[in-house]
Motif scaffolding. Structure first.
Motif, mmCIF file in Angstrom:
data_model
loop_
_atom_site.group_PDB
_atom_site.id
_atom_site.type_symbol
_atom_site.label_atom_id
_atom_site.label_comp_id
_atom_site.label_asym_id
_atom_site.label_seq_id
_atom_site.Cartn_x
_atom_site.Cartn_y
_atom_site.Cartn_z
ATOM 1 N N ILE A 247 0.834 -1.200 0.000
ATOM 2 C CA ILE A 247 0.000 0.000 0.000
ATOM 3 C C ILE A 247 0.873 1.257 0.000
ATOM 4 O O ILE A 247 0.629 2.215 -0.731
ATOM 5 C CB ILE A 247 -0.932 0.004 1.229
ATOM 6 N N VAL A 248 1.911 1.244 0.843
ATOM 7 C CA VAL A 248 2.803 2.402 0.939
ATOM 8 C C VAL A 248 3.484 2.680 -0.398
ATOM 9 O O VAL A 248 3.493 3.825 -0.887
ATOM 10 C CB VAL A 248 3.867 2.176 2.045
ATOM 11 N N VAL A 305 11.803 1.889 10.048
ATOM 12 C CA VAL A 305 10.998 1.542 8.869
ATOM 13 C C VAL A 305 9.742 2.409 8.745
ATOM 14 O O VAL A 305 9.392 2.840 7.640
ATOM 15 C CB VAL A 305 10.646 0.043 8.870
ATOM 16 N N PRO A 306 9.021 2.729 9.851
ATOM 17 C CA PRO A 306 7.830 3.574 9.699
ATOM 18 C C PRO A 306 8.130 4.995 9.199
ATOM 19 O O PRO A 306 7.193 5.724 8.841
ATOM 20 C CB PRO A 306 7.252 3.620 11.118
ATOM 21 N N LEU A 307 9.394 5.390 9.157
ATOM 22 C CA LEU A 307 9.759 6.710 8.644
ATOM 23 C C LEU A 307 9.778 6.758 7.118
ATOM 24 O O LEU A 307 10.097 7.781 6.529
ATOM 25 C CB LEU A 307 11.142 7.115 9.172
ATOM 26 N N ILE A 308 9.427 5.674 6.473
ATOM 27 C CA ILE A 308 9.528 5.545 5.026
ATOM 28 C C ILE A 308 8.785 6.661 4.292
ATOM 29 O O ILE A 308 7.670 7.030 4.636
ATOM 30 C CB ILE A 308 9.011 4.166 4.579
ATOM 31 N N ASP A 309 9.471 7.214 3.308
ATOM 32 C CA ASP A 309 8.922 8.273 2.464
ATOM 33 C C ASP A 309 9.828 8.368 1.241
ATOM 34 O O ASP A 309 10.789 7.601 1.117
ATOM 35 C CB ASP A 309 8.862 9.602 3.226
ATOM 36 N N TRP A 313 14.457 9.608 3.204
ATOM 37 C CA TRP A 313 13.699 8.816 4.159
ATOM 38 C C TRP A 313 13.541 7.375 3.690
ATOM 39 O O TRP A 313 13.454 6.456 4.513
ATOM 40 C CB TRP A 313 12.337 9.455 4.407
ATOM 41 N N LEU A 314 13.474 7.188 2.382
ATOM 42 C CA LEU A 314 13.390 5.832 1.846
ATOM 43 C C LEU A 314 14.675 5.057 2.140
ATOM 44 O O LEU A 314 14.649 3.877 2.485
ATOM 45 C CB LEU A 314 13.125 5.876 0.339
ATOM 46 N N LEU A 315 15.815 5.746 2.024
ATOM 47 C CA LEU A 315 17.105 5.115 2.335
ATOM 48 C C LEU A 315 17.218 4.801 3.823
ATOM 49 O O LEU A 315 17.724 3.745 4.205
ATOM 50 C CB LEU A 315 18.247 6.031 1.899
ATOM 51 N N ALA A 317 14.709 4.260 5.946
ATOM 52 C CA ALA A 317 13.829 3.125 6.222
ATOM 53 C C ALA A 317 14.445 1.836 5.709
ATOM 54 O O ALA A 317 14.348 0.783 6.360
ATOM 55 C CB ALA A 317 12.463 3.360 5.575
ATOM 56 N N GLY A 318 15.102 1.895 4.546
ATOM 57 C CA GLY A 318 15.764 0.722 4.003
ATOM 58 C C GLY A 318 16.888 0.237 4.907
ATOM 59 O O GLY A 318 17.093 -0.971 5.063
ATOM 60 N N ALA A 319 17.606 1.190 5.532
ATOM 61 C CA ALA A 319 18.680 0.813 6.461
ATOM 62 C C ALA A 319 18.112 0.106 7.690
ATOM 63 O O ALA A 319 18.669 -0.891 8.175
ATOM 64 C CB ALA A 319 19.465 2.050 6.878
ATOM 65 N N GLY A 320 16.995 0.609 8.206
ATOM 66 C CA GLY A 320 16.358 -0.049 9.344
ATOM 67 C C GLY A 320 15.836 -1.427 8.982
ATOM 68 O O GLY A 320 15.987 -2.389 9.740
ATOM 69 N N TRP A 321 15.232 -1.534 7.798
ATOM 70 C CA TRP A 321 14.745 -2.814 7.270
ATOM 71 C C TRP A 321 15.886 -3.821 7.164
ATOM 72 O O TRP A 321 15.775 -4.965 7.593
ATOM 73 C CB TRP A 321 14.106 -2.521 5.925
#
Length: 418
Positions: A247-248, A305-309, A313-315, A317-321
């Motif tokens: 969805i995101v 990960v919830p910071l994804i945008d 921010w995508l990078l 979130a990807g680092a947290g993932w």
């Protein structure tokens, strides 16, 4: 054959190949099924969450009795039958799409029945491993398996995203069916097989009593109980995050299905790195400390990960993932090996089924809860709740006897005889 070289065993090579093909199929469907629901059928957050939940709810429905059945039956035949069933199920989806009769109800039914077959495949594959490589070869074998599973994860999710973009999601599921079929055919190369429960005892013990033996074995051990609770928390949180990611990516960020597949492939890289790092880290710091303290440092990255945008921010979130899935990759090797080493052969299927009931049941609950929260409170709320669960999942192991283990136990716990 040397006990520390499981790849020298033809049966293990056949099992490895099957794992790769099966994981490839699973990860292509991981991308293609929710995207088929979103793009071809217009599914919303609640429907996508329900779809993800149904894919694993079978472990709650039949997970515990499946362990007892696996302990009674020939493991090789169970694995082959499970793969052939999964191939047939997924083959119906592109056919329905071509005939213009594909519906959400059809998708729901397929993922539920596929989950039932997966219950038997997962329990049977872990149960047969000690008889193929021996208990001393388990950590190397689990490292190899998780390494190749991670490669299948990367290839499957990235290929799944690319294939969906090129062929559409329903057509991509043809590849899923073919990979499951190939996995089942490869399993015919296994010659050494096992049935843990002696034939004479099979009919003497009621199924409910056999299930109870497995549950008591897990929750009666401080080590196994902590591993079960920790893994349940991380699966619950991870499912809440992953259920909302389609969805995101597709709706909120307006990114392509290929981008979603690439993000999923980052998780595959993380599992690979974690699996390959598990044995050397455990050798240096001890098995228990690697499981417990490693979680203290790595699991909280799930809150990124919830910071994804879009953009940086995508990078982030990807680092947290990547970081928290790296920890999951280590746990897949060390935790599974510890569970197998601490369980008698006759209880392997039921121990594994008890863990799968909890762990995959957590995936079903997490996905359903994520869809509900996504509908009622928004996608971001679901992501934050999931991230919080992941970030605290290490606590049961940190507070248990597991953290004191320097080496894997040489003998089965408590001298149990079954």
């Amino acid at each position: 054959m040397r006990s520390d070289s499981p790849r020298r065993t033809p049966d293990f090579r056949a099992l490895l190949t099957s794992f790769v093909l099966s994981q490839l199929a699973t990860n292509i469907s991981y991308v293609a099924v929710p995207l088929a629901a979103v793009e071809a059928l217009g599914a919303g957050p609640g429907q996508v969450g329900a779809l993800a939940s149904l894919s694993s709810v079978a472990f709650l429905l039949i997970g515990l009795p499946a362990g007892a059945w696996v302990d009674r039956l020939d493991h090789r035949r169970i694995l082959i039958a499970a793969d052939l069933c999964r191939a047939l199920l997924f083959a119906t989806l592109p056919l329905a799409w071509w005939l213009d009769v594909l519906t959400l109800g059809h998708l729901y039914a397929i993922v539920l029945l596929n989950g039932c077959a997966t219950v038997f495949f997962d329990v049977g594959s872990q149960s047969v491993l000690p008889s193929i490589v021996g208990r001393d070869g388990l950590i190397r074998a689990n490292t190899d398996i998780n390494t190749l599973l991670a490669l299948g994860n990367m290839a499957g999710r990235s290929a799944g995203g690319a294939l969906v973009a090129l062929l559409t999601a329903p057509v991509t599921l043809v590849v899923t069916a073919g990979a499951y079929l190939a996995s089942g055919l490869r399993l015919t190369g296994i010659r050494r097989t096992a049935r843990a429960t002696p034939p004479g005892r099979t009919g003497a013990v009621p199924l409910r009593a056999q299930i109870g033996e497995g549950v008591r074995h897990v929750f009666g051990s401080g080590h196994l109980r902590a591993l079960a609770l920790s893994a349940t928390l991380v699966n619950l949180g991870s499912a809440m995050v992953t259920a909302m990611l389609p969805i995101v990516f597709v709706r909120e960020l307006g990114l392509s299905s290929a981008a979603f597949g690439l993000f999923g492939a980052v998780g595959g890289v993380a599992v690979l790195c974690g699996a390959r790092s598990a044995r050397p880290l455990a050798g240096r710091f001890g098995y228990g400390r690697t499981l417990a303290v490693g979680g203290l440092y790595l699991a909280p990255a799930g809150l990124l990960v919830p910071l994804i945008d879009r953009g940086p921010w995508l990078l982030l979130a990807g680092a947290g993932w990547f970081t928290y899935i790296f920890k999951m990759g280590m746990d897949n090797v060390l935790g599974v090996t510890l569970r197998q080493r601490m369980t008698p052969d006759a209880l392997l299927g039921r121990m594994i089924a008890t863990f799968r009931f909890l762990l995959t049941g957590a995936l079903a609950v997490g996905a359903g809860l994520s869809g509900l929260l996504g509908e009622l409170a928004g996608v971001q709320t679901a992501l934050w709740v999931g991230g919080a669960l992941v970030s605290t999942s290490f606590l049961p192991v940190l507070l248990s006897p597991v953290r004191t283990l320097r080496e894997l136990p040489d003998q089965q716990p408590h001298g149990e005889k079954v």
